[in-house]
Design an enzyme around this catalytic site. Structure first.
Site, short mmCIF file in Angstrom:
data_model
loop_
_atom_site.label_atom_id
_atom_site.label_comp_id
_atom_site.label_asym_id
_atom_site.label_seq_id
_atom_site.Cartn_x
_atom_site.Cartn_y
_atom_site.Cartn_z
CD GLU A 129 -17.73 -14.91 30.26
OE1 GLU A 129 -18.12 -13.98 30.60
OE2 GLU A 129 -17.28 -15.04 29.05
CD GLU B 46 -13.30 -11.51 29.64
OE1 GLU B 46 -13.79 -12.44 29.00
OE2 GLU B 46 -12.60 -11.44 30.57
#
Length: 561
Positions: free
Chosen positions: A104, A124
Site C-alpha cells: 500500500e 490480509e
C-alpha cells in the site's frame, strides 16, 4: 532512534525504513514515514523522493503484535495520504517483499520500481482481513478490477515480471535497485505528479466481472473477508477514492474485531511459535543435501516430490523393479498434474526429475545424509527394514520414519546410534500438505531435531514437534473426528453426503475423500492393532471394515470403498 531516516542523494531524498527483521509498519515506522515525507516536502534542495527498505525486504506489512489493540496515530491511511499529496515525485523501491502495508505504501507513491526476486501482494485475507490503507481502492485503479480482486481475495504474491505485466510497477531494476530508483525519481522532476487515487477504474465487461466474483464466492466457503473484498472493489469502480477509502477502513476495523480474524491471527502466530524450541538455541543442524526415500507408494512418491521441489538430490529405493517402475510412474504423474495446472513448466519439471535417482539395493543409500522410510504401516515390516538399514548406513546418517501411528521408541531400540532417529510424519498428499510432524524420541539428539526442523523449513512445511504416542498429534485428532463421521454412516448418511457437508463448511476435502486418497489400510491397520485393548464401552462400526476385508483401500489400490 527512529526506524525511518531521510538521507540525501543530491537532489533526491531517500527515505529508509530500517525496522528489522521485516520492516513491519509499526507505529514507530508510521510516525517516521509521516515525519520524513513532510521533511522532504519542506526542503527546497530535495526535488524528488525515494522510499526504500533496509535489509532483506522493503516491508512485509503490519506489525501483527499491534493487531487487536486500539489503533494508534498516525494511522497508515493518513501516512499514505501525506505521501500521495506530495508535490515532489515519490518513487517506491520494492525489494524482497512488499506485502500488505508495504504494498500500500507503493500504491500511494507516484511510481514504483521493483527488484528481480521481489514478491508483492496484499495477503490480509489470510488473516481474515481486507487491506485497510487504501489497497482495495488504489489497486483496481492501477491494475484493473479483475486482477485486483484476484490478488486481494487470494492473498497471493506476484513476482517482478507479473507486476510489470499487470501495470503494478513501471520498471524492473536491471542492476542496483537504489541507484536505479534514484535515477527513476529524477526522471519525474518537473513533470506532472501522477496520483493513483485520481485514476478511474477501467470497468471490466459484465460477464468477466461476474465470472470473477462467482469464483470468489465459490471458493470463500464461509470466509467473510473475500466476500467483503468484492464489495470494496465494486466501491472502487463506483465511487471516487475519497468516498471509497473510508468504507474500506470501516470494513477493515470490523473484520479486525471478528471471531474469524482473531482465530486466523492466533493460527498465524501459533504456526510461527511451533518451531521455536528453546532447547535448540545454539544447536547447528547437520547439512542435508542428499535424501533417500524407501517406498514409492502413494505416500513415498509424494515425499520424493516434496524433496525434489525443495532442491534436494533424491534417491528412491524399492524392493523390486516392478515396484520401482510403479513408483516412478506415480512421481511422473504428480508432475504431470502440476504441468496441466500451470503451476510449473516443462523445464522446471525436467530439472527436478534430473535430481532423482533410483536403486534396489539398500547399500546405495549409504551416500545419503537423510533416509526416510515410507513402507507399509506394519511394525514388523519397519523393524526388519530398520535392522538392515542400521547395518549399511554410516552412524551419522539421519534416519526418519514416516509412520502414522507406530511406536518409534521400539524402532529406535534396534538401531545402532538411535540418537539419529526420529519421525518425519508427512500428511497425504505429501508434496501439498503443509503440516510436518517431527516426532522426537527420548534418545533423539538435539542436532537430529535441529536438522529435521531445517529440512522442514526448506520443504516449506509447518513443522511441529510431537512426543511419542499413538497417532501423534494430527491423527489423534483425526481419529476422533473420523469416528463421528463413521457413526453417521451407520445411522444412514452416505459418504458423499458427509463429504459435501464438510466441504460446504469450508474443508478442502471431505473426510471420506481424504481416506480414499491416503488409503483405508492405514486406519484399518491401527484398528486391528488396538482391537485387543478396545473398551466394551467404545462404539464399534462394523460396516467400515467391509471394504478393507475386500482389499478395497482406495486410490492406491485402484478400488474404492
Amino acid at each position: 532512534m527512529s526506524p525511518v531516516r531521510l538521507l540525501r542523494a543530491g537532489d533526491v531524498g531517500v527515505i529508509e525504513i530500517d525496522n528489522p527483521p521485516v520492516n513491519a509498519t509499526s507505529r514507530a515506522v508510521r510516525q517516521g514515514l509521516f515525519d520524513t515525507i513532510r521533511q522532504a516536502r519542506a526542503e527546497p534542495g530535495i526535488k524528488a523522493v525515494v522510499i526504500a527498505g533496509v535489509g532483506r525486504t522493503f516491508t512485509a506489512g503490519g506489525d501483527i503484535t499491534e493487531f487487536g489493540q486500539p489503533p494508534r496515530e498516525p494511522h497508515l491511511p493518513d501516512v499514505l495520504a501525506e505521501i500521495e499529496a506530495s508535490d515532489k515525485p515519490v518513487v517506491a523501491a520494492w525489494h524482497g517483499t512488499a506485502l500488505g502495508g508495504g504494498c500500500e505504501i507503493g500504491l500511494a507513491a507516484h511510481a514504483r520500481i521493483i527488484a528481480q526476486g521481489c514478491s508483492v501482494g496484499l495477503p490480509e485475507v489470510k488473516l481474515g482481513l481486507v487491506p485497510g490503507a487504501g489497497g482495495t481502492q488504489r489497486l483496481p485503479r492501477l491494475v484493473g478490477a479483475v486482477a485486483a480482486l484476484d490478488m486481494i481475495t487470494t492473498g497471493r504474491m506476484v513476482g517482478a515480471d507479473e507486476a510489470l505485466r499487470l501495470g503494478l510497477v513501471e520498471r524492473i531494476a536491471a542492476g542496483d535497485l537504489r541507484d536505479e530508483a534514484i535515477a527513476f525519481a529524477r526522471e519525474h522532476i518537473g513533470g506532472t505528479v501522477p496520483r493513483v487515487s485520481l485514476r478511474q477504474v477501467q470497468l471490466p465487461p459484465a460477464s468477466e466481472w461476474q465470472t470473477a466474483t462467482d469464483k470468489v464466492r465459490r471458493e470463500a466457503k464461509g470466509r467473510i473477508a473475500p466476500l467483503k473484498a468484492i464489495e470494496l472493489v465494486e466501491a472502487s469502480m463506483a465511487l471516487p477514492f475519497e468516498e471509497g477509502q473510508p468504507i474500506e477502513r470501516r470494513a477493515f476495523l470490523e473484520l479486525m474485531a471478528s471471531d474469524q480474524s482473531q482465530a486466523l491471527r492466533h493460527l498465524f502466530l501459533a504456526e510461527r511459535e511451533a518451531s521455536k524450541l528453546p532447547e535448540l538455541a545454539g544447536v547447528s543442524p547437520r547439512e542435508i543435501g542428499r535424501v533417500g526415500v524407501i517406498g514409492g507408494g502413494t505416500m513415498g512418491s509424494g515425499i520424493v516430490v516434496a524433496f525434489l521441489d525443495a532442491g534436494y538430490q533424491v534417491m528412491l529405493l524399492e524392493a523390486s523393479e516392478a515396484a520401482l517402475t510403479a513408483g516412478c510412474e506415480r512421481i511422473g504423474g504428480l508432475y504431470q498434474r502440476s504441468l496441466r495446472s500451470g503451476r510449473i513448466s516443462e523445464a522446471v519439471r525436467d530439472e527436478r526429475l534430473s535430481r532423482l535417482e533410483t536403486a534396489l539395493d539398500l547399500a546405495a543409500l549409504s551416500s545419503c545424509d537423510l533416509v526416510v522410510e515410507a513402507v507399509f504401516e506394519e511394525m514388523q515390516v519397519k523393524l526388519d527394514l530398520l535392522t538392515r538399514l542400521g547395518a549399511v548406513l554410516p552412524a551419522e546418517t539421519l534416519i526418519a520414519t514416516n509412520t502414522s501411528y507406530l511406536d518409534i521408541e521400539a524402532m529406535a531400540d534396534i538401531l545402532p546410534a538411535p540418537e539419529r532417529f526420529l519421525g518425519l510424519h508427512f500428511f497425504s498428499p505429501a508434496h501439498v500438505m503443509k503440516l510436518l510432524e517431527i516426532v522426537r524420541g527420548w534418545r533423539t539428539s538435539p542436532q537430529a531435531l535441529a536438522s529435521a526442523f531445517a529440512v522442514g523449513r526448506k520443504l516449506r512445511k509447518i513443522a511441529v514437534v510431537s512426543g511419542v504416542c499413538d497417532g501423534f498429534i494430527g491423527n489423534r485428532i483425526l481419529a476422533k473426528f473420523r469416528a463421528q463421521c463413521e457413526f453417521m454412516l451407520e445411522e444412514g448418511a452416505l459418504p458423499q453426503e458427509v463429504d459435501a457437508a464438510m466441504e460446504a463448511f469450508g474443508m478442502a476435502m471431505g473426510p471420506f475423500a481424504v481416506q480414499d486418497l491416503a488409503g483405508l489400510d492405514i486406519a484399518w491397520a491401527r484398528r486391528k492393532r488396538l482391537a485387543a485393548n478396545r473398551s466394551a464401552a467404545q462404539r464399534d462400526v462394523p460396516l467400515i471394515e467391509r471394504p478393507c476385508a475386500k482389499d478395497r483401500f482406495g486410490q492406491k489400490a485402484g478400488r474404492g470403498g
